[in-house]
Each structure stands twice: as C-alpha cells, then as structure tokens.
Design an enzyme around this catalytic site. Sequence first.
Site, PDB file in Angstrom:
ATOM      1  N   GLY A  27       0.849  -1.186   0.000  1.00 43.28           N
ATOM      2  CA  GLY A  27       0.000   0.000   0.000  1.00 43.28           C
ATOM      3  C   GLY A  27       0.884   1.235   0.000  1.00 43.28           C
ATOM      4  N   LYS A  49       0.655  -9.680  -0.054  1.00 43.64           N
ATOM      5  CA  LYS A  49      -0.117 -10.872   0.289  1.00 43.64           C
ATOM      6  C   LYS A  49      -0.919 -11.444  -0.886  1.00 43.64           C
ATOM      7  CE  LYS A  49      -2.890 -12.424   4.173  1.00 43.64           C
ATOM      8  NZ  LYS A  49      -3.510 -11.976   5.426  1.00 43.64           N
ATOM      9  N   ARG A  58      -6.084   1.025  -1.486  1.00 48.14           N
ATOM     10  CA  ARG A  58      -7.011   1.121  -2.620  1.00 48.14           C
ATOM     11  C   ARG A  58      -8.433   1.477  -2.176  1.00 48.14           C
ATOM     12  NH1 ARG A  58     -10.152  -2.906  -5.539  1.00 48.14           N
ATOM     13  NH2 ARG A  58      -9.155  -4.659  -4.516  1.00 48.14           N
ATOM     14  N   ALA A  60      -9.294   3.458   0.273  1.00 44.56           N
ATOM     15  CA  ALA A  60      -9.434   4.779   0.902  1.00 44.56           C
ATOM     16  C   ALA A  60     -10.292   5.665   0.015  1.00 44.56           C
ATOM     17  CB  ALA A  60      -8.053   5.401   1.112  1.00 44.56           C
ATOM     18  N   GLY A  63      -9.399  10.665   1.633  1.00 45.51           N
ATOM     19  CA  GLY A  63      -8.269  11.362   1.067  1.00 45.51           C
ATOM     20  C   GLY A  63      -7.077  11.447   1.973  1.00 45.51           C
ATOM     21  N   GLU A 128     -13.199  16.707   6.915  1.00 48.15           N
ATOM     22  CA  GLU A 128     -13.782  15.498   7.513  1.00 48.15           C
ATOM     23  C   GLU A 128     -13.828  15.697   9.020  1.00 48.15           C
ATOM     24  OE1 GLU A 128     -11.737  11.984   6.158  1.00 48.15           O
ATOM     25  OE2 GLU A 128     -12.212  12.395   4.070  1.00 48.15           O
ATOM     26  N   ASP A 228      -1.262  -9.579  10.275  1.00 50.85           N
ATOM     27  CA  ASP A 228      -0.064 -10.415  10.112  1.00 50.85           C
ATOM     28  C   ASP A 228       1.204  -9.722  10.626  1.00 50.85           C
ATOM     29  OD1 ASP A 228      -1.852 -12.086   8.762  1.00 50.85           O
ATOM     30  OD2 ASP A 228      -1.301 -11.273   6.809  1.00 50.85           O
ATOM     31  N   HIS A 249     -15.432   3.021  12.098  1.00 53.76           N
ATOM     32  CA  HIS A 249     -15.925   4.069  11.207  1.00 53.76           C
ATOM     33  C   HIS A 249     -17.426   4.173  11.426  1.00 53.76           C
ATOM     34  CE1 HIS A 249     -16.758   6.544   7.751  1.00 53.76           C
ATOM     35  NE2 HIS A 249     -15.461   6.695   7.576  1.00 53.76           N
ATOM     36  N   ARG A 299     -14.351  10.924  15.006  1.00 51.22           N
ATOM     37  CA  ARG A 299     -15.017   9.682  14.640  1.00 51.22           C
ATOM     38  C   ARG A 299     -15.528   8.868  15.832  1.00 51.22           C
ATOM     39  NH1 ARG A 299     -11.599   7.327   9.807  1.00 51.22           N
ATOM     40  NH2 ARG A 299     -12.416   9.104   8.670  1.00 51.22           N
ATOM     41  N   HIS A 360     -12.575  -0.153  11.645  1.00 51.45           N
ATOM     42  CA  HIS A 360     -12.013   0.560  10.494  1.00 51.45           C
ATOM     43  C   HIS A 360     -10.500   0.704  10.564  1.00 51.45           C
ATOM     44  CE1 HIS A 360     -11.981   3.372   7.182  1.00 51.45           C
ATOM     45  NE2 HIS A 360     -11.477   4.335   7.926  1.00 51.45           N
ATOM     46  N   ARG A 395      -7.509   8.096  15.752  1.00 50.21           N
ATOM     47  CA  ARG A 395      -6.895   8.743  14.587  1.00 50.21           C
ATOM     48  C   ARG A 395      -7.805   9.820  14.012  1.00 50.21           C
ATOM     49  NH1 ARG A 395      -7.431   7.855   9.029  1.00 50.21           N
ATOM     50  NH2 ARG A 395      -8.809   6.106   9.446  1.00 50.21           N
ATOM     51  N   SER A 400      -4.174   8.876   7.971  1.00 51.97           N
ATOM     52  CA  SER A 400      -3.464   7.600   7.861  1.00 51.97           C
ATOM     53  C   SER A 400      -2.620   7.520   6.592  1.00 51.97           C
ATOM     54  CB  SER A 400      -4.437   6.437   7.913  1.00 51.97           C
ATOM     55  OG  SER A 400      -5.521   6.665   7.066  1.00 51.97           O
TER      56      SER A 400
END
Length: 548
Positions: A27, A49, A58, A60, A63, A128, A228, A249, A299, A360, A395, A400
Amino acid sequence: MSRLPRRLLAPTPGWTLQADVCVVGSGIAGLCAALHARAAGLRVIVVTKVNIDDGSTRWAQGGIAAVLDPTDTPQAHLSDTLTAGVGLCDEEAVRILVTEGPDRVRELMAVGAEFDRNPDGSLSLTREGGHHADRIIHAGGDATGVEVQRALHAAVRGDPGLQIVEHALVLDLLTGPDGRAAGVTLHVLGEGSADGVGAVLARAVVLATGGMGQVYSATTNPSVSTGDGVALGLRAGAAVTDIEFVQFHPTALFLGTAAVRGQQPLVSEAMRGEGAVLVDRAGLAFMRGVHELADLAPRDVVAKAITRVMLAHGVDHVFLDARHLGAAMLEHRFPSILARCRAAGIDPVHEPIPVAPAAHYASGGLRTDLDGQTSVPGLYACGEVSCTGVHGANRLASNSLLEGLVFAGRIGADLTRSLPPQVDPVADDAGAGLLDPAIRPELSEAMTTGAGVLRSAGSLAEALSVVDRFGTRTSTDPGPLAWEATNLHTVAAALVTAACRREETRGCHWREDFGGADEAWRGHLLASIDENGVLEQEFQPLPTVVPA
Ligand code: SIN
C-alpha cells in the site's frame, strides 16, 4: 492466558531471495518506503499478500489530510490531531506529520498522483470529522486510494532494482546472532522457483502490512487485513502499544443483518464533510447537541452517538441523509459510493443511506521511534501496522495515508544512514505453534460482541475467555488459513488484554463501566511476548500536564 506461539509452525524454507531491504506490504506505506530505499540505491524486494493493489490503500475514499491552503497552518492541523488523540498522541511525532506532510504529498503528485482540482486549477480541499479547516485532498471524487495505488504502482513497475513478489503471506522474522532482523520467511502461492515456503534475506525489513480489521466480524478492511505484521512483530519480540484503540468508522453501508460479515462498503466521512446529516429512523438529526462539530465531530464521538441511538431504538442501523446535496453534486463528488449504494438498490439521491459503525482502523500497532524503527533492531514498521504516536487514542480522519507517506520517507532516510551488512539468520524453532483455522468465525464474533464499539469488564471478560479457550485449539497442519487464524488470535489476545486493563473511556476505547478519561490512565500499555510465549503488559504513564 494460554501461551502464544513465538513462531508459526511451517515447513523449512525451500528457496531464498536476497535484497538490501525487504518491504512487506504494497500500500502507500510499503511502496513509498520501497521508493525511498530505491532512491538511496538499495536493492528492494516488496512482498505482498495477494496482488499489489489488494491492501487497504485502494479502499481509501476520503483522502489525505495536509496543510496545502495558505490560510491553513501546521499548528492548526497539529491541534486537531492532538484533540482527536485525547491526550495520548506523541506531540513530536504529530509535529513531524503535519510539517513534513505537505512536501511528501507534493512528491506523491510528482510521481504522478492526480488529485481533484477546482476550475481555477487549485487543489480541491474538503473537510472530515475533527478538522477545523478544509485540508483533505481527494481523487476521482471518492476514489483517492485507487489513484494513489495506481500512481505508486506505475512508479515502481519495471524498476530492475525492485522485485515484487505477489501472493506471499509473510510468516516470521529471521534474525542474526545479535538479534538483528535478517529477513523474513514467507509462503508464496506461485509458479516456478519461488513457490511454497521460502525466505527473503535482507539487511533490513520494513513491515507495511496494514491493519487487523478482520479480527472483527464486520470491518471496512479488505480480507487481507488479518494483523499479520503485528503478530509477526510480537512473535519476534517487538513491543506493541495502544492496540486497544480500534477506530470504528461511523458509516459503513448497512446491507441487512445477514450481510454484516467481513468487509463492509464504506460511506466516506467526506459525505458529511459536504453536508450530509446523520438521522434516526424518525428523521431526527441526532448529532446536533452532541458535539460542537455535530456530524463532523471526531469519529469516536460519532460512532458512540450512533451506537447510543441504535441501542435506544433497538435497531441495527441509522441513516445518512445526503438528498439535499442533489444528484449532480453526489454523482460528481461520490461516484463510487453512489454506484455501490445503487448496486444494493439504494439511491442516495432519493433516499437516506442506511449506515452502521464497523471496525475501520487500528490506532495502535508495533511501537516505533520517529524513524519507524521497532524495538527489534533492523525491523521497521510503517503505516497502520505501526504505532508512531501520531494517532493517540483515536486517529484523525485522513491522517493515515499521510502517516504512511511521511514515515516511509523517514524510514528511507534512516536506511540510508545505517544499514549493516547482511548476516546469516540463526535457525530458531523454539515455541513454534499453530491454531485450528476453524476458530476464526467464533473468534471474530466474540471480538465484535465483547471488544467492539461498546466494552465493559463483563463483555471483555467473555471475549478474553473465548480467546483463551481458542489458544488451546492447536493444529499441526500448516497453511494460509491456519497461519492467518493464528495471527488473528495473537492480535485478539493483545487487544482484549489491553482493553480489559484500561479502566477508563478514552478516544475509541469506550468502556460502559467507566464514564470518561482518567488522568491516572493517561499513558500507554505496551505488550510483548516473552521467550515462554507469555503475553506481558506494562503501563507507561505520561508526565502529568500542569495547566499553564
Ligand atoms: C473516509 O473516507 O471516511 C475514511 C477516511 C479515513 O479513514 O481517514
């Protein structure tokens, strides 16, 4: 608590690859760390993996938060981040995040990531939860992660100094005689020479394996997010911290009780940033009066308020009303969410969207210093698998991807400064173990019921007893399902143990039996596995803040 494995039971590696740096995960954190290591002239192997773009990046939508507007300031971003983290952020780490972030974002644009722009060509910035300024960049409306992943993949593709190994489940850390990281063992579902269990030898290992959302029965995380990296780190003797702070979330798309299993579609907080409002079944906008930022409160506040409404009304979802935003705006700004809703027979242009909280983001993880180093020399952690200290107890939205960008840069710089020669790993099978993959559904149900949004001494004790019982359900049949189940169990054990011990409500750790944050608990719980497989926990208080 039953003993936890210190190694995964696995066949002896049958093949070996070698590089200067092994990056585990592909990522934003992994690929950026790989690009920085390449810029320093190091040879890199990225193991991932499934396919290169199957991780959380992918998915997200919202933003990347960064100060890119001249009227905004790093100090304001720092202040919002500290507020969301409820006293547990490492202020120096946050300062690094908000001051180095804008340059890292510009570098991301320089490698080809295209973000949405206003008609005058300036970046389109949104807001946000928890932010007091518009500072979130986005791409394709609500497809930011897809664009970031595309650009980074294009940047690494075809580089002869960077090898990508897909379909590779990392197993354990290899270490030299001095305990320093010397590579990893992994299992590859491949064809040709690298197939089955093998080893990647490297002078340093960067874990960028993402999150652990699959430890819960419903999560916004993809199926690969089985903790992992955290489990590997724990087995290798690394310290984990803040693992009890799991962010739920507030708005996963609710598709009916039977569908609340595994990965849930996200309804981005950016929709509330653009004016959508949470309502109960009677249409009452319940966030007003709960927090000064109403629907854009941090959140944890929103997830708790939703859960309270659901409990009070005996229902399993609430609604997000975006109808007043209009068809043109919704279709332009949130094309992916609209398509997903419409595929499920829900049209956000004409009806409120059913939503419910889902696991989340892991605010905690492998504890690192400000250069991404874990407590095991040569083992770095970057992105969600890490705990750099920027998130604290919760967070802040869209911090992130930024964390992945910033700390990948710092890891790259550290690798350039200090990379000892490759050492031969020492063989070590002590404490090898494996659990029965059949434990997984009941384990994740127990985690959701006992250690989810709402927690209490009683619910956590029940979750702990399930975790403890499953620790004795061993297996002698190594394979991806058993390795993943064992990782999930290790992560669950660390999470529930910390959540039991932290007797307060703070950030996204909500204890029904403790009304609020307690200054005596302002500190970090650190967990590690000792040489006997015993999970050890230590509380490190933070210095008391004396009011000015
Ligand atoms: C969202 O788009 O709501 C998720 C963004 C994030 O998790 O920061």
